[in-house]
Write an enzyme that holds these catalytic residues in place. Structure first.
Site, PDB file in Angstrom:
ATOM      1  N   ASP A 114       3.954   3.483   7.216  1.00 53.19           N
ATOM      2  CA  ASP A 114       3.681   3.542   5.700  1.00 53.19           C
ATOM      3  C   ASP A 114       4.890   3.822   5.152  1.00 53.19           C
ATOM      4  O   ASP A 114       5.783   4.414   5.429  1.00 53.19           O
ATOM      5  CB  ASP A 114       2.614   4.835   5.310  1.00 53.19           C
ATOM      6  CG  ASP A 114       1.164   4.531   5.881  1.00 53.19           C
ATOM      7  OD1 ASP A 114       0.807   3.323   5.901  1.00 53.19           O
ATOM      8  OD2 ASP A 114       0.657   5.439   6.368  1.00 53.19           O
ATOM      9  N   ASP A 130      -2.904  -1.597   3.546  1.00 48.52           N
ATOM     10  CA  ASP A 130      -3.702  -0.635   2.775  1.00 48.52           C
ATOM     11  C   ASP A 130      -4.107  -1.301   1.390  1.00 48.52           C
ATOM     12  O   ASP A 130      -5.163  -1.103   0.764  1.00 48.52           O
ATOM     13  CB  ASP A 130      -3.184   0.629   2.423  1.00 48.52           C
ATOM     14  CG  ASP A 130      -2.812   1.174   3.695  1.00 48.52           C
ATOM     15  OD1 ASP A 130      -3.538   0.874   4.843  1.00 48.52           O
ATOM     16  OD2 ASP A 130      -1.850   2.204   3.717  1.00 48.52           O
TER      17      ASP A 130
END
Length: 159
Positions: A114, A130
């Site tokens: 991330d 995402d």
């Protein structure tokens, strides 16, 4: 065909962005870069859980769940492609592509990379996969709940 292009594009964009994050951010002091101060930054994070690191360390569980969801969504697309709206198909393809992007990370590394961190509020650090899953889910809900109402009103207006 459109669905395959969207899913593949999601995976490619996700992989390229994560390669950039690993190559650039993971070597920076503090592993972050301000983009718009007070709004968002790029911050390298190895997420072993899901959003907000929930269920951290349960990689095998996420792999199984992701494979099952992707298989169900693919089956649905194959079976109902001819009767579903283009918006529903785009939504499902986006979810599949995003899910595969994060699945690749879990299989390769045991965690998800991330790097997009909104700093104007407390929120999870996330990635391109995402974004595809979230936008696909929103579009799916819109296609199921809003579009049928729109078409019914349009049909009544033509009667």
């Amino acid at each position: 065909m459109l669905e395959a292009i969207i899913a593949i594009a999601a995976v490619v964009l996700d992989r390229l962005s994560k390669m950039w994050a690993v190559g650039s951010l993971s070597h920076m002091p503090g592993q972050h870069m301000d983009v718009l101060p007070g709004v968002f930054e790029f911050r390298y994070v190895q997420n072993e859980g899901m959003a907000f690191s929930l269920l951290e360390g349960k990689t095998w569980l996420f792999i199984v769940i992701t494979v099952l969801i992707v298989a169900c969504l693919l089956g649905y697309l194959v079976k109902y492609r001819a009767v579903e709206s283009v918006w529903t198909r785009i939504a499902i393809a986006s979810i599949i592509g995003g899910a595969l992007g994060n699945l690749i990370d879990r299989l390769l590394y045991g965690y998800v990379i991330d790097f997009i961190n909104p700093t104007f509020m407390r929120f999870a650090v996330f990635n391109v996969a995402d974004i595809f899953v979230t936008c696909g889910a929103i579009l799916f809900i819109f296609a199921l709940l809003i579009l049928p109402q729109f078409y019914r009103k349009k049909e009544r207006a033509h009667e």
